[in-house]
Motif scaffolding. Structure first.
Motif, PDB file in Angstrom:
ATOM      1  N   GLY A  57       6.821  -3.233 -24.131  1.00  0.00           N
ATOM      2  CA  GLY A  57       7.304  -2.274 -23.160  1.00  0.00           C
ATOM      3  C   GLY A  57       7.090  -2.695 -21.726  1.00  0.00           C
ATOM      4  N   ALA A  58       6.789  -1.716 -20.896  1.00  0.00           N
ATOM      5  CA  ALA A  58       6.689  -1.929 -19.453  1.00  0.00           C
ATOM      6  C   ALA A  58       5.585  -2.916 -19.124  1.00  0.00           C
ATOM      7  CB  ALA A  58       6.440  -0.597 -18.754  1.00  0.00           C
ATOM      8  N   SER A 113       0.813  -1.224   0.000  1.00  0.00           N
ATOM      9  CA  SER A 113       0.000   0.000   0.000  1.00  0.00           C
ATOM     10  C   SER A 113       0.843   1.269   0.000  1.00  0.00           C
ATOM     11  CB  SER A 113      -0.924  -0.008   1.215  1.00  0.00           C
ATOM     12  OG  SER A 113      -0.131  -0.157   2.388  1.00  0.00           O
ATOM     13  N   ASP A 114       2.150   1.125   0.221  1.00  0.00           N
ATOM     14  CA  ASP A 114       2.975   2.342   0.251  1.00  0.00           C
ATOM     15  C   ASP A 114       3.386   2.807  -1.147  1.00  0.00           C
ATOM     16  OD1 ASP A 114       4.429  -0.033   0.151  1.00  0.00           O
ATOM     17  OD2 ASP A 114       6.284   1.013   0.716  1.00  0.00           O
ATOM     18  N   LEU A 115       3.036   2.067  -2.188  1.00  0.00           N
ATOM     19  CA  LEU A 115       3.380   2.522  -3.546  1.00  0.00           C
ATOM     20  C   LEU A 115       2.564   3.769  -3.903  1.00  0.00           C
ATOM     21  CD1 LEU A 115       3.551  -0.892  -5.461  1.00  0.00           C
ATOM     22  CD2 LEU A 115       5.450   0.622  -4.888  1.00  0.00           C
ATOM     23  N   GLU A 125      10.156   2.547  -8.578  1.00  0.00           N
ATOM     24  CA  GLU A 125       9.584   2.558  -7.238  1.00  0.00           C
ATOM     25  C   GLU A 125       9.628   1.147  -6.667  1.00  0.00           C
ATOM     26  OE1 GLU A 125       5.847   4.647  -7.583  1.00  0.00           O
ATOM     27  OE2 GLU A 125       5.673   4.593  -5.405  1.00  0.00           O
ATOM     28  N   ILE A 126      10.001   1.013  -5.431  1.00  0.00           N
ATOM     29  CA  ILE A 126      10.041  -0.302  -4.784  1.00  0.00           C
ATOM     30  C   ILE A 126       9.340  -0.180  -3.440  1.00  0.00           C
ATOM     31  CG2 ILE A 126      11.507  -2.142  -3.884  1.00  0.00           C
ATOM     32  CD1 ILE A 126      13.704  -1.120  -5.783  1.00  0.00           C
ATOM     33  N   SER A 127       8.369  -1.037  -3.206  1.00  0.00           N
ATOM     34  CA  SER A 127       7.649  -1.005  -1.923  1.00  0.00           C
ATOM     35  C   SER A 127       8.554  -1.507  -0.801  1.00  0.00           C
ATOM     36  CB  SER A 127       6.396  -1.874  -2.018  1.00  0.00           C
ATOM     37  OG  SER A 127       5.896  -2.121  -0.730  1.00  0.00           O
ATOM     38  N   VAL A 128       8.219  -1.100   0.427  1.00  0.00           N
ATOM     39  CA  VAL A 128       9.027  -1.521   1.577  1.00  0.00           C
ATOM     40  C   VAL A 128       8.992  -3.038   1.720  1.00  0.00           C
ATOM     41  CG1 VAL A 128       9.455  -1.072   4.015  1.00  0.00           C
ATOM     42  CG2 VAL A 128       8.196   0.608   2.647  1.00  0.00           C
ATOM     43  N   ASN A 129       7.845  -3.626   1.374  1.00  0.00           N
ATOM     44  CA  ASN A 129       7.686  -5.063   1.575  1.00  0.00           C
ATOM     45  C   ASN A 129       8.052  -5.875   0.343  1.00  0.00           C
ATOM     46  OD1 ASN A 129       6.663  -4.686   4.211  1.00  0.00           O
ATOM     47  ND2 ASN A 129       4.702  -4.069   3.307  1.00  0.00           N
ATOM     48  N   SER A 130       8.527  -5.207  -0.689  1.00  0.00           N
ATOM     49  CA  SER A 130       8.828  -5.913  -1.937  1.00  0.00           C
ATOM     50  C   SER A 130      10.065  -6.789  -1.787  1.00  0.00           C
ATOM     51  CB  SER A 130       9.062  -4.887  -3.042  1.00  0.00           C
ATOM     52  OG  SER A 130       9.666  -5.516  -4.147  1.00  0.00           O
ATOM     53  N   LYS A 135       2.233  -8.024  -7.738  1.00  0.00           N
ATOM     54  CA  LYS A 135       2.764  -9.240  -7.134  1.00  0.00           C
ATOM     55  C   LYS A 135       4.132  -8.970  -6.493  1.00  0.00           C
ATOM     56  CE  LYS A 135       2.756 -14.120  -8.382  1.00  0.00           C
ATOM     57  NZ  LYS A 135       2.720 -15.040  -9.519  1.00  0.00           N
ATOM     58  N   TRP A 136       4.931  -8.151  -7.184  1.00  0.00           N
ATOM     59  CA  TRP A 136       6.305  -7.914  -6.728  1.00  0.00           C
ATOM     60  C   TRP A 136       6.479  -6.568  -6.000  1.00  0.00           C
ATOM     61  CZ3 TRP A 136      10.073 -11.605  -7.067  1.00  0.00           C
ATOM     62  CH2 TRP A 136       9.770 -12.721  -7.855  1.00  0.00           C
ATOM     63  N   GLY A 137       5.481  -5.728  -6.145  1.00  0.00           N
ATOM     64  CA  GLY A 137       5.553  -4.457  -5.413  1.00  0.00           C
ATOM     65  C   GLY A 137       6.554  -3.468  -5.968  1.00  0.00           C
ATOM     66  N   ILE A 138       6.614  -3.424  -7.309  1.00  0.00           N
ATOM     67  CA  ILE A 138       7.532  -2.454  -7.920  1.00  0.00           C
ATOM     68  C   ILE A 138       6.796  -1.665  -8.995  1.00  0.00           C
ATOM     69  CG2 ILE A 138       9.708  -3.672  -7.494  1.00  0.00           C
ATOM     70  CD1 ILE A 138       9.437  -4.788 -10.357  1.00  0.00           C
ATOM     71  N   GLY A 139       7.303  -0.488  -9.308  1.00  0.00           N
ATOM     72  CA  GLY A 139       6.787   0.305 -10.409  1.00  0.00           C
ATOM     73  C   GLY A 139       7.836   0.419 -11.490  1.00  0.00           C
ATOM     74  N   ILE A 140       7.428   0.296 -12.750  1.00  0.00           N
ATOM     75  CA  ILE A 140       8.384   0.358 -13.862  1.00  0.00           C
ATOM     76  C   ILE A 140       8.066   1.550 -14.737  1.00  0.00           C
ATOM     77  CG2 ILE A 140       9.206  -0.818 -15.945  1.00  0.00           C
ATOM     78  CD1 ILE A 140       8.836  -3.440 -14.447  1.00  0.00           C
ATOM     79  N   LYS A 141       9.059   2.333 -15.029  1.00  0.00           N
ATOM     80  CA  LYS A 141       8.874   3.531 -15.846  1.00  0.00           C
ATOM     81  C   LYS A 141       9.725   3.463 -17.110  1.00  0.00           C
ATOM     82  CE  LYS A 141       8.354   7.941 -14.150  1.00  0.00           C
ATOM     83  NZ  LYS A 141       8.559   9.026 -13.170  1.00  0.00           N
TER      84      LYS A 141
END
Lengths: 285, 439
Positions: free
Chosen positions: B177-178, B93-95, B127-132, B106-112
């Motif tokens: 792409g992403a 939820s921190d993303l 972006e990487i979540s704390v729990n990722s 699933k992995w808790g990351i953002g790709i740009k």
């Protein structure tokens, strides 16, 4: 860069000795005690270009305290050279040499350090040469160079010097403007103020008014008359009337020799030498 | 016959000759006028073409990435531990959920997406979540250490292991792409293999090296040059020795810089390596070599400007009992400031533009971390390097050229402005805090 006298005319060594009066024992020397003799020039010769040009020949002369002594003579006669010998500015000229003696207060000038000598013997140049800095710093330059840092003392010196030359009332509200933005006459008085800020014994003036208009000249002449109460002044001038107006003693030079040295009234009224008479009456120049 | 012709000639007056020749002479005048103007136009045109070519070729490459990245690519291979299985119920939820970012829930990351130096799309984890698992469970394949991925690294490829034991690989330059990368990641339960790369091809280290080079060159050359100029203009008497010295200084400004580079490499590099143990050229040997090249010019410029000071100022200072030292620092240096600043600007321009000497004296190895003791490249040498390979990168060379041209332009503007400012200061008055003295 300092070879200002490079274009000196070739000296003509025709001797004037036979026509000269002996100035070894001047009649009026007795009027002054030893303390009152500021400079004493003894058998002084000065050469340019590794002794190939004789600029001054056998000069014997005394400069008296609190008097104005004028050096006159045609161009290239060595009067400026002699003036520059008093504060050893000639030593800046390459390949110059001298023999004989100049005594300052009975001490040979070469026994002084140039810094010490020049702080006691000030000089005003032909062209006004204020430094490109503020009026205040121009006047405070000499004392600062000697190591005076106290602001109050500096203020006092600057104030008194500017007042002495009569410049204070004209510039009191703009002491921080550049010295070179003043008019020619003001610049020359600034240079005199800069000189007397050092409280010298002697002020040497090398044609101080030749670059100025008549009114500025008159102001400087009045200033010189006032300054002689405090300082001994030696002035080189092309202008015989000026010499007659302001000086107490006049020395007439020709071709590197001192032709006549006398009290100014005596010199102009009854010149003892034929050459002096011719020069005064304008038979040659 | 000839006699009569002669007689005819004699009878022609000057005015006749003038009227007969005037057409011819005027034509010649027009001709020279035209041809010289064409030549001057050609000169300007060639210059404009060169600058235009550099601008058009280089400007697409001149991006923030190009300036801020290193030349060398670095890559890292990341994977999950062999026993790792991704559990489904992590709290991401921190993303921040930006619109331009594709998120893998699933992995808790953002790709740009961003552009590389050749204008291709590349994808990076922004972006990487704390729990990722990317935060603390992904390890380097080589030394098994935990590696925190940064936005500098873009995705080359990722191979994931699916729940049924299959391996799927997605490449960064695949179409899709992403979204394609994220959908592949969503299918996986562990990362079997991956490759992340930094951009490379940039000029960051060369840019930093150039700045350091300029600094050291000025530190070495300006005091030496100004000191030498003061000696020659103020102290030195006009003897045969100083005349020879002066003409030697003049002559050495015409020596090709590559010879100085040779000397720098042959003298400074051994001295430096014996002192610091550094191998090969470095910024110090480079700036010492530049100092050699620049000294004659600096001495000449400053000497000229000292000589242009009114000698009566110097005499006035000496006549007031100032020492030589005080005269130099209070009169000579302040009044030749424009010359000294000009010399500094000249040094900067030369340090930026010089390449031949620096190839020997500083080296051609483009390093990631600029240091004082290892080989580095300045911008000009960087151009030399990327053009000298098998695939000359003209676009990037042009981009660097634009930067150099801009600096040179700014420097020449400064050198024009400085005398004006200094003159203003001289004539209008000196800004100093001098209060009026109380009577």
């Amino acid at each position: 860069m300092l070879n200002l006298f490079k274009n000196k005319k070739k000296e003509n060594n025709t001797s004037l000795n036979n026509e000269m009066i002996s100035n070894d024992k001047l009649p009026y020397s007795k009027e002054y005690t030893n303390e009152q003799v500021m400079f004493e020039v003894k058998d002084f010769n000065f050469y340019y270009d590794k002794k190939s040009k004789l600029a001054l020949k056998d000069i014997n002369l005394e400069i008296f305290k609190n008097k104005v002594t004028a050096f006159i003579g045609p161009s290239g006669c060595g009067k400026s050279t002699l003036l520059r010998c008093f504060d050893r500015m000639n030593e800046l000229i390459q390949d110059s040499s001298y023999d004989g003696q100049i005594l300052y207060k009975n001490k040979e000038i070469h026994s002084f350090n140039t810094i010490e000598l020049r702080s006691k013997v000030g000089m005003v140049f032909q062209q006004p040469n204020p430094f490109p800095m503020s009026i205040y710093n121009n006047v405070a330059y000499g004392p600062k160079c000697q190591g005076l840092k106290d602001k109050k003392e500096l203020d006092k010196i600057v104030l008194n010097s500017l007042k002495d030359v009569g410049l204070y009332d004209e510039v009191s509200d703009r002491l921080n403007i550049s010295g070179s933005s003043l008019s020619g006459g003001q610049q020359q008085r600034l240079c005199i103020a800069r000189c007397i800020a050092m409280s010298p014994d002697v002020i040497l003036m090398d044609e101080p008014t030749s670059a100025l208009d008549p009114i500025a000249t008159q102001k400087i002449e009045e200033l010189i008359k006032k300054l002689k109460e405090k300082y001994t002044i030696i002035i080189v001038t092309h202008n015989m009337q000026q010499a007659a107006r302001i000086s107490d003693y006049t020395a007439f030079f020709m071709l590197g020799e001192l032709v006549e040295f006398n009290k100014t009234e005596e010199f102009f009224a009854r010149p003892k030498n034929k050459k002096s008479e011719d020069y005064i009456t304008g038979k040659f120049s | 016959m000839t006699m009569s012709k002669n007689k005819n000639n004699k009878s022609i007056s000057l005015s006749d000759i003038v009227s007969r020749n005037i057409k011819n002479r005027r034509f010649k005048d027009y001709f020279t006028n035209g041809i010289t103007s064409i030549f001057s136009f050609l000169c300007v045109l060639i210059l404009a073409l060169v600058i235009g070519y550099v601008l058009i070729e280089g400007s697409p490459y001149l991006t923030a990435n190009f300036i801020s990245t290193n030349y060398a690519q670095s890559s890292v291979t990341l994977k999950t531990d062999s026993e790792f299985v991704l559990d489904e119920n992590r709290d991401y939820s921190d993303l921040m959920r930006y619109e331009d970012t594709v998120y893998s829930d699933k992995w808790g990351i953002g790709i740009k997406t961003k552009k590389d130096n050749d204008q291709n799309d590349i994808y990076y984890i922004s972006e990487i979540s704390v729990n990722s698992p990317f935060n603390d469970e992904i390890i380097r394949a080589d030394d098994k250490s935990i590696f925190q991925i940064t936005p500098d690294f873009y995705i080359n490829y990722i191979t994931v292991k699916t729940s049924d034991g299959m391996y799927i690989t997605v490449f960064g330059n695949d179409e899709g792409g992403a979204e394609a990368i994220v959908s592949t990641l969503e299918q996986g339960i562990a990362i079997q293999d991956s490759d992340f790369k930094t951009l490379g091809g940039g000029i960051r280290s060369s840019l930093i090296t150039t700045v350091i080079l300029i600094l050291f060159t000025i530190i070495f050359s300006l005091p030496l040059g100004v000191g030498g100029a003061i000696y020659l203009a103020y102290y030195a008497k006009n003897t045969r020795l100083t005349r020879i010295l002066r003409s030697l200084v003049d002559m050495s400004s015409g020596i090709p810089s590559i010879i100085f580079g040779l000397v720098g490499a042959a003298i400074f590099i051994p001295i430096m390596s014996s002192m610091t143990g550094a191998v090969g050229g470095n910024v110090i040997t480079g700036s010492l070599t530049l100092t050699l090249i620049l000294l004659p010019t600096i001495v000449k410029t400053v000497e000229e400007s000292i000589k242009s000071i009114n000698p009566s100022l110097i005499q006035g200072s000496l006549a007031l009992g100032a020492s030589n030292f005080q005269t130099i620092f209070k009169i000579i240096i302040p009044n030749s400031l424009d010359g000294i600043l000009n010399a500094a600007i000249l040094s900067i321009g030369r340090a930026i533009g010089e390449s031949a000497a620096l190839v020997f004296a500083m080296g051609t190895l483009i390093t990631a971390a600029p240091s004082l003791t290892s080989s580095n490249t300045s911008l000009a040498v960087h151009i030399w390097y990327i053009l000298s390979g098998e695939h000359p990168a003209y676009g990037q060379a042009c981009a660097i050229s634009i930067m150099i041209l801009c600096v040179v332009l700014v420097l020449s503007i400064i050198s024009k402005v400085i005398p004006i400012l200094l003159n203003k200061r001289k004539t209008k008055g000196v800004k100093q805090n001098v209060k009026p003295i109380q009577k």
